[in-house]
Enzyme design. Structure first.
Site, PDB file in Angstrom:
ATOM      1  N   GLU A  56      -4.164  32.370  26.227  1.00 41.39           N
ATOM      2  CA  GLU A  56      -3.991  30.922  26.330  1.00 41.39           C
ATOM      3  C   GLU A  56      -4.617  30.303  25.089  1.00 41.39           C
ATOM      4  O   GLU A  56      -5.623  30.804  24.583  1.00 41.39           O
ATOM      5  CB  GLU A  56      -4.687  30.333  27.566  1.00 41.39           C
ATOM      6  CG  GLU A  56      -4.035  30.693  28.882  1.00 41.39           C
ATOM      7  CD  GLU A  56      -4.520  32.019  29.448  1.00 41.39           C
ATOM      8  OE1 GLU A  56      -3.805  32.581  30.285  1.00 41.39           O
ATOM      9  OE2 GLU A  56      -5.600  32.496  29.039  1.00 41.39           O
TER      10      GLU A  56
ATOM     11  N   TYR B 114      -1.401  33.263  16.050  1.00 41.60           N
ATOM     12  CA  TYR B 114      -0.753  34.031  17.113  1.00 41.60           C
ATOM     13  C   TYR B 114       0.740  34.173  16.850  1.00 41.60           C
ATOM     14  O   TYR B 114       1.314  35.250  17.055  1.00 41.60           O
ATOM     15  CB  TYR B 114      -1.020  33.393  18.474  1.00 41.60           C
ATOM     16  CG  TYR B 114      -2.492  33.339  18.821  1.00 41.60           C
ATOM     17  CD1 TYR B 114      -3.343  34.404  18.537  1.00 41.60           C
ATOM     18  CD2 TYR B 114      -3.044  32.215  19.415  1.00 41.60           C
ATOM     19  CE1 TYR B 114      -4.695  34.358  18.845  1.00 41.60           C
ATOM     20  CE2 TYR B 114      -4.400  32.162  19.727  1.00 41.60           C
ATOM     21  CZ  TYR B 114      -5.220  33.239  19.438  1.00 41.60           C
ATOM     22  OH  TYR B 114      -6.549  33.192  19.736  1.00 41.60           O
TER      23      TYR B 114
END
Length: 156
Positions: free
Chosen positions: A111, A123
């Site tokens: 998350e 990411y």
């Protein structure tokens, strides 16, 4: 405590309880709502893959990864303020992904706050894709902030 294979990169080593003071000093500078020392200690005692990154003997980053069955979850990835932009986060993330692969994980989740574009870019560059949102997941100064849920398939 479950042993996780070495990340095999210079400057990276498993986190020890003795590192918690340095890790906490980074955590409270890096985040407005930091993890507590107890959370880090609990993760250590649970046997999570916890690694620190050192430069000249000083901890400049860390990562926490849980692995269960065929899934892994990046729980915390942090570079010390003032050390950003050196590729340290990328290096730590790659080490955590290597550990996950080595333990048979087929996918990795995490998350991230929508208000953290640097982390989102890291990411995405690393192969993670947004798969959903968790409403009101994170504490924020004006209430709560959603979490972007990201995932990556680990292919051989």
């Amino acid at each position: 405590m479950q042993a996780y294979g070495a990340a095999a990169l210079p400057g990276l080593r498993p986190m020890r309880e003795a590192d918690l003071e340095a890790v906490m000093a980074i955590e409270v500078r890096a985040y407005p709502f930091p993890w507590s020392r107890g959370i880090f200690r609990d993760c250590l005692h649970a046997g999570y893959a916890m690694w620190v990154q050192e430069q000249q003997g000083v901890i400049v980053g860390y990562g926490v990864l849980s692995i269960a069955a065929d899934e892994a979850h990046v729980l915390n990835l942090c570079t010390a303020p003032g050390h950003e932009g050196q590729g340290l986060g990328q290096r730590m993330l790659q080490a955590l992904l290597k550990i996950a692969r080595g333990h048979g994980a087929q996918r990795v989740f995490l998350e991230v706050r929508p208000s953290n574009p640097r982390a989102i870019a890291l990411y995405e560059r690393s192969g993670f894709n947004e798969i959903g949102r968790r409403p009101r997941y994170y504490p924020a100064h004006d209430g709560r902030e959603d979490a972007i849920v990201m995932a990556m398939e680990l292919l051989d």
